[in-house]
Design a protein around this motif. Structure first.
Motif, PDB file in Angstrom:
ATOM      1  N   TRP A   5       0.836  -1.206   0.000  1.00 44.76           N
ATOM      2  CA  TRP A   5       0.000   0.000   0.000  1.00 44.76           C
ATOM      3  C   TRP A   5       0.865   1.247   0.000  1.00 44.76           C
ATOM      4  CZ3 TRP A   5      -4.684  -0.262  -1.612  1.00 44.76           C
ATOM      5  CH2 TRP A   5      -5.482  -1.376  -1.349  1.00 44.76           C
ATOM      6  N   GLY A   6       1.979   1.194   0.717  1.00 44.47           N
ATOM      7  CA  GLY A   6       2.897   2.331   0.727  1.00 44.47           C
ATOM      8  C   GLY A   6       3.503   2.586  -0.640  1.00 44.47           C
ATOM      9  N   LEU A   7       3.898   1.512  -1.316  1.00 48.42           N
ATOM     10  CA  LEU A   7       4.445   1.643  -2.663  1.00 48.42           C
ATOM     11  C   LEU A   7       3.412   2.221  -3.622  1.00 48.42           C
ATOM     12  CD1 LEU A   7       6.705   1.131  -4.713  1.00 48.42           C
ATOM     13  CD2 LEU A   7       5.795  -1.185  -4.978  1.00 48.42           C
ATOM     14  N   MET A   8       2.179   1.765  -3.509  1.00 46.59           N
ATOM     15  CA  MET A   8       1.130   2.305  -4.382  1.00 46.59           C
ATOM     16  C   MET A   8       0.874   3.774  -4.087  1.00 46.59           C
ATOM     17  SD  MET A   8      -1.485  -0.898  -4.900  1.00 46.59           S
ATOM     18  CE  MET A   8      -2.765   0.003  -4.195  1.00 46.59           C
ATOM     19  N   GLY A   9       0.966   4.165  -2.828  1.00 45.08           N
ATOM     20  CA  GLY A   9       0.816   5.569  -2.470  1.00 45.08           C
ATOM     21  C   GLY A   9       1.896   6.432  -3.084  1.00 45.08           C
ATOM     22  N   ILE A  10       3.120   5.908  -3.101  1.00 51.78           N
ATOM     23  CA  ILE A  10       4.230   6.634  -3.715  1.00 51.78           C
ATOM     24  C   ILE A  10       3.984   6.795  -5.214  1.00 51.78           C
ATOM     25  CG2 ILE A  10       6.678   6.475  -4.315  1.00 51.78           C
ATOM     26  CD1 ILE A  10       7.075   5.186  -1.529  1.00 51.78           C
ATOM     27  N   LEU A  11       3.535   5.722  -5.862  1.00 51.36           N
ATOM     28  CA  LEU A  11       3.284   5.788  -7.305  1.00 51.36           C
ATOM     29  C   LEU A  11       2.158   6.771  -7.641  1.00 51.36           C
ATOM     30  CD1 LEU A  11       3.583   2.005  -8.201  1.00 51.36           C
ATOM     31  CD2 LEU A  11       5.202   3.818  -8.727  1.00 51.36           C
ATOM     32  N   VAL A  12       1.086   6.727  -6.874  1.00 50.08           N
ATOM     33  CA  VAL A  12      -0.022   7.662  -7.117  1.00 50.08           C
ATOM     34  C   VAL A  12       0.436   9.093  -6.841  1.00 50.08           C
ATOM     35  CG1 VAL A  12      -2.313   8.374  -6.301  1.00 50.08           C
ATOM     36  CG2 VAL A  12      -1.831   5.962  -6.701  1.00 50.08           C
ATOM     37  N   GLY A  13       1.207   9.276  -5.780  1.00 48.64           N
ATOM     38  CA  GLY A  13       1.735  10.609  -5.473  1.00 48.64           C
ATOM     39  C   GLY A  13       2.622  11.146  -6.578  1.00 48.64           C
ATOM     40  N   THR A  14       3.436  10.270  -7.146  1.00 49.95           N
ATOM     41  CA  THR A  14       4.306  10.680  -8.245  1.00 49.95           C
ATOM     42  C   THR A  14       3.493  11.116  -9.457  1.00 49.95           C
ATOM     43  OG1 THR A  14       5.987   9.138  -7.480  1.00 49.95           O
ATOM     44  CG2 THR A  14       6.179   9.911  -9.741  1.00 49.95           C
ATOM     45  N   ILE A  15       2.446  10.369  -9.756  1.00 48.36           N
ATOM     46  CA  ILE A  15       1.585  10.727 -10.888  1.00 48.36           C
ATOM     47  C   ILE A  15       0.935  12.087 -10.652  1.00 48.36           C
ATOM     48  CG2 ILE A  15      -0.554  10.101 -12.088  1.00 48.36           C
ATOM     49  CD1 ILE A  15       0.283   7.153 -11.707  1.00 48.36           C
ATOM     50  N   ILE A  16       0.484  12.330  -9.418  1.00 49.38           N
ATOM     51  CA  ILE A  16      -0.165  13.613  -9.105  1.00 49.38           C
ATOM     52  C   ILE A  16       0.839  14.760  -9.203  1.00 49.38           C
ATOM     53  CG2 ILE A  16      -1.238  14.942  -7.239  1.00 49.38           C
ATOM     54  CD1 ILE A  16      -2.564  12.285  -6.356  1.00 49.38           C
ATOM     55  N   VAL A  17       2.050  14.554  -8.696  1.00 52.87           N
ATOM     56  CA  VAL A  17       3.078  15.602  -8.766  1.00 52.87           C
ATOM     57  C   VAL A  17       3.398  15.939 -10.212  1.00 52.87           C
ATOM     58  CG1 VAL A  17       5.528  16.072  -8.324  1.00 52.87           C
ATOM     59  CG2 VAL A  17       4.087  15.185  -6.498  1.00 52.87           C
ATOM     60  N   GLN A  18       3.534  14.923 -11.059  1.00 51.86           N
ATOM     61  CA  GLN A  18       3.826  15.180 -12.472  1.00 51.86           C
ATOM     62  C   GLN A  18       2.648  15.845 -13.175  1.00 51.86           C
ATOM     63  OE1 GLN A  18       5.034  11.494 -14.263  1.00 51.86           O
ATOM     64  NE2 GLN A  18       7.172  11.913 -13.842  1.00 51.86           N
ATOM     65  N   GLN A  19       1.431  15.487 -12.804  1.00 52.13           N
ATOM     66  CA  GLN A  19       0.252  16.069 -13.445  1.00 52.13           C
ATOM     67  C   GLN A  19       0.217  17.579 -13.256  1.00 52.13           C
ATOM     68  OE1 GLN A  19      -2.276  14.898 -15.362  1.00 52.13           O
ATOM     69  NE2 GLN A  19      -3.422  16.783 -15.300  1.00 52.13           N
ATOM     70  N   PHE A  20       0.548  18.037 -12.056  1.00 51.18           N
ATOM     71  CA  PHE A  20       0.454  19.461 -11.753  1.00 51.18           C
ATOM     72  C   PHE A  20       1.788  20.193 -11.822  1.00 51.18           C
ATOM     73  CE2 PHE A  20      -3.220  17.547  -9.566  1.00 51.18           C
ATOM     74  CZ  PHE A  20      -4.219  18.220 -10.240  1.00 51.18           C
ATOM     75  N   GLY A  21       2.880  19.468 -12.034  1.00 49.30           N
ATOM     76  CA  GLY A  21       4.188  20.101 -12.146  1.00 49.30           C
ATOM     77  C   GLY A  21       4.708  20.658 -10.838  1.00 49.30           C
ATOM     78  N   TRP A  22       4.341  20.039  -9.727  1.00 47.34           N
ATOM     79  CA  TRP A  22       4.805  20.497  -8.421  1.00 47.34           C
ATOM     80  C   TRP A  22       6.285  20.201  -8.244  1.00 47.34           C
ATOM     81  CZ3 TRP A  22       0.256  17.822  -5.473  1.00 47.34           C
ATOM     82  CH2 TRP A  22      -0.914  18.535  -5.694  1.00 47.34           C
ATOM     83  N   TYR A  23       6.927  20.906  -7.343  1.00 48.39           N
ATOM     84  CA  TYR A  23       8.335  20.706  -6.977  1.00 48.39           C
ATOM     85  C   TYR A  23       9.265  20.802  -8.184  1.00 48.39           C
ATOM     86  CZ  TYR A  23       5.957  18.804  -2.902  1.00 48.39           C
ATOM     87  OH  TYR A  23       5.130  18.636  -1.823  1.00 48.39           O
ATOM     88  N   GLN A  24       8.958  21.677  -9.091  1.00 54.79           N
ATOM     89  CA  GLN A  24       9.758  21.949 -10.294  1.00 54.79           C
ATOM     90  C   GLN A  24       9.922  20.703 -11.167  1.00 54.79           C
ATOM     91  OE1 GLN A  24      13.384  23.589  -8.762  1.00 54.79           O
ATOM     92  NE2 GLN A  24      12.412  25.506  -8.164  1.00 54.79           N
TER      93      GLN A  24
END
Length: 51
Positions: A5-24
């Protein structure tokens, strides 16, 4: 099981960060294959917990 579940959370978080361009990060649109992959992973984890 918690680690999956932690790994899936990281993957979903990465997708969200890339979608919005957060953290440069490079802004990328979520594609259908990423969504299908997350759905398959969730289904697999649920099936493993039912055994």
């Amino acid at each position: 099981m918690k680690y999956i579940w932690g790994l899936m959370g990281i993957l979903v978080g990465t997708i969200i960060v890339q979608q919005f361009g957060w953290y440069q990060s490079v802004k990328k649109q979520v594609n259908v294959m990423q969504i299908i992959g997350i759905i398959i992973m969730v289904a697999d984890v649920i099936m493993m917990q039912l055994q």
